[in-house]
Design a protein around this motif. Structure first.
Motif, short mmCIF file in Angstrom:
data_model
loop_
_atom_site.label_atom_id
_atom_site.label_comp_id
_atom_site.label_asym_id
_atom_site.label_seq_id
_atom_site.Cartn_x
_atom_site.Cartn_y
_atom_site.Cartn_z
N PHE A 21 -5.58 27.39 -9.27
CA PHE A 21 -6.47 27.11 -10.39
C PHE A 21 -5.70 26.65 -11.63
O PHE A 21 -6.05 25.63 -12.25
CB PHE A 21 -7.29 28.36 -10.72
N ASN A 22 -4.66 27.40 -11.98
CA ASN A 22 -3.90 27.06 -13.19
C ASN A 22 -3.30 25.66 -13.12
O ASN A 22 -3.39 24.88 -14.07
CB ASN A 22 -2.78 28.09 -13.41
N GLU A 23 -2.69 25.35 -11.97
CA GLU A 23 -2.05 24.03 -11.80
C GLU A 23 -3.09 22.91 -11.81
O GLU A 23 -2.89 21.87 -12.44
CB GLU A 23 -1.27 24.01 -10.48
N SER A 24 -4.21 23.12 -11.11
CA SER A 24 -5.24 22.08 -11.02
C SER A 24 -5.87 21.81 -12.38
O SER A 24 -6.09 20.65 -12.76
CB SER A 24 -6.33 22.50 -10.02
N ILE A 25 -6.13 22.85 -13.12
CA ILE A 25 -6.73 22.70 -14.46
C ILE A 25 -5.74 22.01 -15.41
O ILE A 25 -6.12 21.16 -16.22
CB ILE A 25 -7.17 24.07 -15.01
N GLU A 26 -4.46 22.36 -15.28
CA GLU A 26 -3.44 21.74 -16.13
C GLU A 26 -3.29 20.25 -15.82
O GLU A 26 -3.12 19.42 -16.73
CB GLU A 26 -2.10 22.46 -15.94
N ILE A 27 -3.38 19.88 -14.52
CA ILE A 27 -3.31 18.47 -14.14
C ILE A 27 -4.52 17.73 -14.70
O ILE A 27 -4.39 16.62 -15.24
CB ILE A 27 -3.25 18.33 -12.60
N ALA A 28 -5.70 18.34 -14.60
CA ALA A 28 -6.92 17.72 -15.14
C ALA A 28 -6.80 17.51 -16.65
O ALA A 28 -7.21 16.47 -17.18
CB ALA A 28 -8.13 18.60 -14.83
N LYS A 29 -6.21 18.48 -17.33
CA LYS A 29 -6.03 18.39 -18.79
C LYS A 29 -5.04 17.30 -19.16
O LYS A 29 -5.26 16.55 -20.12
CB LYS A 29 -5.52 19.75 -19.29
N THR A 30 -3.95 17.19 -18.38
CA THR A 30 -2.90 16.20 -18.67
C THR A 30 -3.35 14.78 -18.34
O THR A 30 -3.11 13.84 -19.09
CB THR A 30 -1.62 16.53 -17.88
N SER B 75 -10.90 16.41 -22.20
CA SER B 75 -11.39 17.79 -22.19
C SER B 75 -12.60 17.97 -21.29
O SER B 75 -12.81 19.03 -20.69
CB SER B 75 -11.71 18.24 -23.61
N GLY B 76 -13.43 16.92 -21.19
CA GLY B 76 -14.61 17.00 -20.33
C GLY B 76 -14.24 17.12 -18.86
O GLY B 76 -14.87 17.89 -18.11
N ILE B 77 -13.21 16.40 -18.44
CA ILE B 77 -12.74 16.49 -17.06
C ILE B 77 -12.13 17.85 -16.80
O ILE B 77 -12.36 18.46 -15.76
CB ILE B 77 -11.73 15.36 -16.76
#
Length: 445
Positions: A100-109, A113-115
């Protein structure tokens, strides 16, 4: 912010996006790894995620679909979510928190913010509700397609040709990891010496039970070994090693390898015909011809290998009739037997591809038929398991060329010696190697 060059999950998404646009997974992985700053542990994770997502794509999409239904999702976001689902379902050792942490961080990078919020919501919904059960699929054909993640037409054809029971065994086997195999260059080293050397250098190696000169490596990349670098071995699947074994080669023979790149079978032939033999290796593409030459030189076999860029159907430009003791036609094919090793094949190919390839295979065989000497042998091989490109090609060739007859295909370890057919079918579930078809055609005097 993540450092993509050091993040295997982010790089996996990049590879999958490119593969989805038509790139080859093995080439993209090789390039990404070369340009990255990954540890060996992270390279292993990257490779596992990429091949795992491609291999289980239909299953993963089934698991993901309830959580993204009706939403327009960019491809890279879709691939990111598939990598998360794959890790959650198939990688027990990876904590959900890390996924979860890695996937959310990739989405953020990579996005806005919507993604990031969308990906976060989907991940937590999956954790809360769980994935849909496969048993909810009532249509049996669709159920097997989703369960094994294989296009329905492939299952239908294999059912018709081999029966449902054999097909299910094949489908189960192709979702297992591919074994790493290598062939010993007997001009430089013995199998015993190679096994002893590699085992003493942190590899885990056993002799192949399938091919005489083969070894199976279960730890480390054998392509990085000293034995590979000095040409004492080459990476090759065990089934592919059987082709040269079946050709009944002898020292000093003149051989045509009609569709030779990248040269694995060419160098195997060259080993067996020796310094006094000659192998003319053809390929349509000049870049691939260069690869044949490179492999032959690395293995110290370049003096007996002559590589040329030519469509084998135009062999009249190079050779007189009755020129070769042996001819190998390792024909262009759909590659269905390689699904374990090249998982994207299961989605990219269509039945019409096999029908078109059958015509090309027959054209190549027709072109080379006159070039083999009386009593000489043409060995025909493919890395597919479909009759359209195998048995049917043999049947059509023999109708056009009654001067040839099918003779028994034999291997050094006498594989499937009790079979009732002269040709040899190797299926992916037989020996955990690639699917292959090998037939030998002898020209009557």
């Amino acid at each position: 912010m993540i450092d993509k060059q050091r993040n295997p999950r982010a790089l996996a998404v990049d590879v999958l996006v490119k593969v989805n646009k038509g790139a080859y997974s093995n080439i993209e992985l090789k390039n990404i790894i070369a340009d990255s700053q990954l540890s060996q542990l992270d390279i292993n994770l990257l490779t596992e995620i990429v091949y795992g997502v491609i291999q289980h794509k239909l299953t993963l999409d089934y698991f993901l679909s309830p959580f993204v239904e009706g939403k327009k999702v960019q491809d890279w976001v879709h691939q990111l979510l598939l990598t998360a689902v794959f890790q959650m379902v198939y990688l027990d050792r990876v904590p959900t928190r890390a996924i979860f942490n890695e996937s959310i961080e990739i989405a953020k990078t990579e996005g806005h913010s919507g993604i990031r919020a969308f990906v976060t919501g989907v991940l937590h919904a999956m954790q809360r509700k769980g994935f849909p059960e496969l048993d909810a699929i009532k249509d049996q054909k669709n159920y097997r397609s989703v369960k094994y993640s294989v296009a329905p037409w492939i299952i239908k054809e294999l059912d018709a040709q081999l029966g449902e029971s054999k097909t299910n065994r094949i489908l189960a086997s192709i979702n297992q990891p591919a074994r790493q195999a290598a062939r010993i260059n007997t001009q430089k080293i013995t199998q015993v010496q190679a096994v002893d050397y590699l085992n003493a250098h942190e590899y885990k190696v056993i002799p192949s039970e399938v091919a005489e000169d083969g070894i199976v490596v279960s730890n480390g990349s054998v392509a990085r070994s000293e034995l590979f670098q000095n040409g004492s071995l080459t990476v090759q699947d065990e089934s592919a090693m059987l082709v040269a074994e079946a050709m009944q080669l002898e020292s000093g023979m003149t051989v045509l390898d009609a569709c030779a790149a990248p040269g694995g079978k060419t160098t195997h032939i060259a080993q067996q015909v020796g310094e006094n033999g000659h192998v003319l290796a053809l390929d349509l593409h000049p870049k691939k011809v260069a690869l044949i030459r490179t492999n032959a030189k690395r293995m110290g076999l370049n003096t007996q290998v002559e590589a040329k860029a030519l469509d084998a159907r135009k062999i009249d430009l190079l050779a007189e009739d009755n020129s070769f003791d042996r001819i190998l036609v390792d024909a262009p094919c759909s590659g269905i037997g390689l699904i374990r090793r090249k998982p994207e094949i299961r989605y990219e190919k269509a039945l019409t591809d096999s029908e078109k390839l059958h015509k090309i295979q027959l054209e190549i065989l027709n072109a080379v038929a006159a070039k083999v000497k009386n009593n000489g042998i043409i060995t025909y091989s493919t890395c597919t398991i479909l009759k359209q490109e195998n048995e049917n090609t043999m049947t059509d060739f023999l109708k056009l060329h009654p001067e040839f007859e099918l003779i028994q295909t034999s291997t050094k370890k006498q594989l499937k010696s009790s079979r009732t057919t002269p040709y040899l079918n190797i299926y992916p579930d037989d020996f955990e190697s690639d699917g292959f078809f090998i037939a030998c055609l002898q020209k009557r005097a």
